[in-house]
Write a protein that holds these residues in place. Structure first.
Motif, PDB file in Angstrom:
ATOM      1  N   ARG A  15       0.830  -1.207   0.000  1.00  0.00           N
ATOM      2  CA  ARG A  15       0.000   0.000   0.000  1.00  0.00           C
ATOM      3  C   ARG A  15       0.866   1.259   0.000  1.00  0.00           C
ATOM      4  O   ARG A  15       1.915   1.297   0.643  1.00  0.00           O
ATOM      5  N   LEU A  16       0.418   2.276  -0.694  1.00  0.00           N
ATOM      6  CA  LEU A  16       1.124   3.556  -0.669  1.00  0.00           C
ATOM      7  C   LEU A  16       1.046   4.166   0.727  1.00  0.00           C
ATOM      8  O   LEU A  16       0.008   4.084   1.394  1.00  0.00           O
ATOM      9  N   HIS A  17       2.148   4.808   1.162  1.00  0.00           N
ATOM     10  CA  HIS A  17       2.171   5.468   2.457  1.00  0.00           C
ATOM     11  C   HIS A  17       2.505   6.951   2.282  1.00  0.00           C
ATOM     12  O   HIS A  17       2.585   7.461   1.156  1.00  0.00           O
ATOM     13  N   LEU A  18       2.718   7.636   3.387  1.00  0.00           N
ATOM     14  CA  LEU A  18       2.949   9.084   3.333  1.00  0.00           C
ATOM     15  C   LEU A  18       4.203   9.447   2.549  1.00  0.00           C
ATOM     16  O   LEU A  18       4.256  10.505   1.920  1.00  0.00           O
ATOM     17  N   GLY A  19       5.229   8.598   2.591  1.00  0.00           N
ATOM     18  CA  GLY A  19       6.425   8.879   1.800  1.00  0.00           C
ATOM     19  C   GLY A  19       6.130   8.895   0.320  1.00  0.00           C
ATOM     20  O   GLY A  19       6.626   9.757  -0.415  1.00  0.00           O
ATOM     21  N   HIS A  20       5.303   7.940  -0.139  1.00  0.00           N
ATOM     22  CA  HIS A  20       4.893   7.944  -1.541  1.00  0.00           C
ATOM     23  C   HIS A  20       4.051   9.183  -1.852  1.00  0.00           C
ATOM     24  O   HIS A  20       4.173   9.770  -2.934  1.00  0.00           O
ATOM     25  N   ALA A  21       3.189   9.566  -0.909  1.00  0.00           N
ATOM     26  CA  ALA A  21       2.345  10.736  -1.136  1.00  0.00           C
ATOM     27  C   ALA A  21       3.187  11.983  -1.366  1.00  0.00           C
ATOM     28  O   ALA A  21       2.898  12.787  -2.262  1.00  0.00           O
ATOM     29  N   LEU A  22       4.250  12.166  -0.566  1.00  0.00           N
ATOM     30  CA  LEU A  22       5.123  13.323  -0.746  1.00  0.00           C
ATOM     31  C   LEU A  22       5.714  13.329  -2.147  1.00  0.00           C
ATOM     32  O   LEU A  22       5.688  14.356  -2.843  1.00  0.00           O
ATOM     33  N   SER A  23       6.251  12.198  -2.592  1.00  0.00           N
ATOM     34  CA  SER A  23       6.884  12.137  -3.905  1.00  0.00           C
ATOM     35  C   SER A  23       5.869  12.364  -5.018  1.00  0.00           C
ATOM     36  O   SER A  23       6.128  13.107  -5.969  1.00  0.00           O
ATOM     37  N   ALA A  24       4.710  11.717  -4.915  1.00  0.00           N
ATOM     38  CA  ALA A  24       3.684  11.865  -5.946  1.00  0.00           C
ATOM     39  C   ALA A  24       3.196  13.306  -6.032  1.00  0.00           C
ATOM     40  O   ALA A  24       3.055  13.869  -7.132  1.00  0.00           O
ATOM     41  N   LEU A  25       2.939  13.918  -4.880  1.00  0.00           N
ATOM     42  CA  LEU A  25       2.434  15.293  -4.872  1.00  0.00           C
ATOM     43  C   LEU A  25       3.482  16.281  -5.363  1.00  0.00           C
ATOM     44  O   LEU A  25       3.154  17.254  -6.068  1.00  0.00           O
ATOM     45  N   LEU A  26       4.742  16.066  -5.013  1.00  0.00           N
ATOM     46  CA  LEU A  26       5.800  16.941  -5.516  1.00  0.00           C
ATOM     47  C   LEU A  26       5.886  16.878  -7.035  1.00  0.00           C
ATOM     48  O   LEU A  26       6.006  17.912  -7.708  1.00  0.00           O
ATOM     49  N   ASN A  27       5.827  15.668  -7.586  1.00  0.00           N
ATOM     50  CA  ASN A  27       5.860  15.532  -9.037  1.00  0.00           C
ATOM     51  C   ASN A  27       4.668  16.240  -9.681  1.00  0.00           C
ATOM     52  O   ASN A  27       4.824  16.942 -10.680  1.00  0.00           O
ATOM     53  N   ALA A  28       3.486  16.054  -9.104  1.00  0.00           N
ATOM     54  CA  ALA A  28       2.292  16.687  -9.655  1.00  0.00           C
ATOM     55  C   ALA A  28       2.378  18.209  -9.557  1.00  0.00           C
ATOM     56  O   ALA A  28       2.045  18.938 -10.506  1.00  0.00           O
ATOM     57  N   ASP A  29       2.826  18.705  -8.401  1.00  0.00           N
ATOM     58  CA  ASP A  29       2.951  20.153  -8.208  1.00  0.00           C
ATOM     59  C   ASP A  29       3.957  20.756  -9.185  1.00  0.00           C
ATOM     60  O   ASP A  29       3.700  21.802  -9.809  1.00  0.00           O
ATOM     61  N   MET A  30       5.101  20.114  -9.318  1.00  0.00           N
ATOM     62  CA  MET A  30       6.145  20.652 -10.189  1.00  0.00           C
ATOM     63  C   MET A  30       5.728  20.590 -11.657  1.00  0.00           C
ATOM     64  O   MET A  30       6.026  21.504 -12.438  1.00  0.00           O
ATOM     65  N   ALA A  31       5.037  19.533 -12.040  1.00  0.00           N
ATOM     66  CA  ALA A  31       4.554  19.442 -13.417  1.00  0.00           C
ATOM     67  C   ALA A  31       3.552  20.548 -13.707  1.00  0.00           C
ATOM     68  O   ALA A  31       3.608  21.195 -14.771  1.00  0.00           O
ATOM     69  N   ARG A  32       2.653  20.795 -12.774  1.00  0.00           N
ATOM     70  CA  ARG A  32       1.649  21.843 -12.970  1.00  0.00           C
ATOM     71  C   ARG A  32       2.303  23.225 -13.031  1.00  0.00           C
ATOM     72  O   ARG A  32       1.987  24.043 -13.902  1.00  0.00           O
ATOM     73  N   GLN A  33       3.246  23.478 -12.122  1.00  0.00           N
ATOM     74  CA  GLN A  33       3.898  24.789 -12.089  1.00  0.00           C
ATOM     75  C   GLN A  33       4.727  25.053 -13.338  1.00  0.00           C
ATOM     76  O   GLN A  33       4.872  26.207 -13.754  1.00  0.00           O
ATOM     77  N   ALA A  34       5.275  23.980 -13.932  1.00  0.00           N
ATOM     78  CA  ALA A  34       6.117  24.131 -15.119  1.00  0.00           C
ATOM     79  C   ALA A  34       5.320  24.030 -16.415  1.00  0.00           C
ATOM     80  O   ALA A  34       5.900  24.115 -17.499  1.00  0.00           O
ATOM     81  N   GLY A  35       4.012  23.820 -16.303  1.00  0.00           N
ATOM     82  CA  GLY A  35       3.208  23.624 -17.500  1.00  0.00           C
ATOM     83  C   GLY A  35       3.577  22.336 -18.210  1.00  0.00           C
ATOM     84  O   GLY A  35       3.500  22.243 -19.440  1.00  0.00           O
ATOM     85  N   GLY A  36       3.983  21.350 -17.420  1.00  0.00           N
ATOM     86  CA  GLY A  36       4.476  20.099 -17.992  1.00  0.00           C
ATOM     87  C   GLY A  36       3.473  18.962 -17.935  1.00  0.00           C
ATOM     88  O   GLY A  36       2.286  19.161 -17.648  1.00  0.00           O
ATOM     89  N   ARG A  37       3.953  17.776 -18.195  1.00  0.00           N
ATOM     90  CA  ARG A  37       3.147  16.564 -18.232  1.00  0.00           C
ATOM     91  C   ARG A  37       3.508  15.678 -17.042  1.00  0.00           C
ATOM     92  O   ARG A  37       4.655  15.679 -16.595  1.00  0.00           O
ATOM     93  N   LEU A  38       2.526  14.919 -16.570  1.00  0.00           N
ATOM     94  CA  LEU A  38       2.755  13.962 -15.489  1.00  0.00           C
ATOM     95  C   LEU A  38       2.402  12.569 -15.969  1.00  0.00           C
ATOM     96  O   LEU A  38       1.305  12.338 -16.487  1.00  0.00           O
ATOM     97  N   LEU A  39       3.325  11.632 -15.815  1.00  0.00           N
ATOM     98  CA  LEU A  39       3.113  10.239 -16.186  1.00  0.00           C
ATOM     99  C   LEU A  39       3.162   9.366 -14.939  1.00  0.00           C
ATOM    100  O   LEU A  39       3.837   9.695 -13.962  1.00  0.00           O
ATOM    101  N   ILE A  40       2.440   8.259 -14.987  1.00  0.00           N
ATOM    102  CA  ILE A  40       2.528   7.235 -13.954  1.00  0.00           C
ATOM    103  C   ILE A  40       3.142   5.992 -14.582  1.00  0.00           C
ATOM    104  O   ILE A  40       2.738   5.575 -15.669  1.00  0.00           O
ATOM    105  N   ARG A  41       4.126   5.431 -13.914  1.00  0.00           N
ATOM    106  CA  ARG A  41       4.743   4.191 -14.377  1.00  0.00           C
ATOM    107  C   ARG A  41       4.645   3.150 -13.264  1.00  0.00           C
ATOM    108  O   ARG A  41       4.971   3.443 -12.110  1.00  0.00           O
ATOM    109  N   ILE A  42       4.199   1.963 -13.601  1.00  0.00           N
ATOM    110  CA  ILE A  42       4.074   0.882 -12.632  1.00  0.00           C
ATOM    111  C   ILE A  42       5.314  -0.001 -12.729  1.00  0.00           C
ATOM    112  O   ILE A  42       5.544  -0.650 -13.744  1.00  0.00           O
TER     113      ILE A  42
END
Length: 291
Positions: A15-42
């Protein structure tokens, strides 16, 4: 102008935990701020521990957090042929070899060295002993017999041969919290002859993450500080395979009350549990220290 591309790449083995949440949210925030794209890889190389049920739960957690990503999601288990082709290229360069020592034989070799020399055996940045080499432990005849019998092996990068082939100091670009990019000196020799695949496992984290980032056009790799030193190995592979160099940012880790890194295997602060207890996405952001 090329849009920046970010990615969050979890393994569905818990299960995802708070450490994963920090990384996921940082990627999403930075992509949005840069006008970029966000991908998910399994990253589901481990077919025994990674399950469709855990993957579905993971994606549900990310959607609940508010992440919006591009489809399709890349699954490593669907691209083993890509990793095999990269291994073929490295083998043709003469920088791969088969190591036949078992984990038990490595442990014994380390213990024998430390008893004989009275000093610690050389270890990598994660604290694991460097590979001692088959010839240091096995007779030449035994090595030949294991090869002829198709015994289990690890495909290892001959780090000395790889660095000799590159013959240039390695660095990577590290993006700081202040937005400035600095060049960091890489010392991949500290890792010794890392594993890139095994007889029954077609790839390793080091190889697959480097190749996936290149194939997906990732421009910014935002991940935890625990992978900072491993970037040296990734730069070697990028140079050998002629892959583009992304910008890296290694963020702080979310630690438990005992000071250790959170772990899926121990069920630390699972997002699904926090959801069931009534937490909202804004609460998760607060818990991981994001505005």
């Amino acid at each position: 102008m090329i849009r920046p591309v970010f990615r969050f790449a979890p393994s569905p083995n818990g299960r995802l935990h708070l450490g994963h949440a920090l990384s996921a949210l940082l990627n999403a925030d930075m992509a949005r701020q840069a006008g970029g794209r966000l991908l998910i890889r399994i990253e589901d190389i481990d077919r025994a521990r990674c399950t469709p049920e855990l993957e579905a739960a993971m994606l549900a957690d990310l959607a609940w957090l508010g992440l919006v990503w591009e489809e399709p999601v890349r699954r490593q288990s669907e691209h083993f042929s890509d990793y095999a082709a990269a291994l073929d290229r490295l083998e043709a360069m003469g920088v791969l070899y088969r190591g036949y020592l078992t984990r038990g034989e490595i442990r014994q070799a380390v213990a024998d060295f430390e008893t004989r020399e009275g000093t610690p055996f050389p270890r990598d940045p994660d604290g694991a002993p460097l590979y001692p080499g088959d010839a240091a432990v096995l007779a030449e005849q035994e090595i030949g017999m294991r090869a002829a019998a198709a015994a289990p092996f690890a495909l290892r990068l001959d780090m000395g041969a790889a660095l000799a082939r590159l013959a240039t100091p390695l660095t990577w670009r590290e993006l700081g919290e202040d937005g400035q990019i600095a060049r960091v000196a890489a010392d991949p020799a500290r890792w010794g002859d890392v594993v890139l695949a095994r007889k029954d496992t077609p790839t390793s984290y080091h190889l697959s993450v480097v190749l996936d980032d290149a194939l997906q056009g990732i421009t910014h790799v935002v991940r935890g500080r625990d992978l900072f030193e491993a970037t040296a190995v990734h730069r070697v592979l990028q140079m050998l395979l002629g892959l583009d160099e992304p910008v890296y940012r290694h963020h702080r880790l979310v630690l438990g009350e005992d000071g250790r890194k959170l772990s899926k295997s121990q069920g630390d602060t699972a997002l699904s549990v926090l959801r069931a207890q009534g937490a909202e996405p804004k609460d998760i952001r607060a818990l991981v220290g994001l505005a």
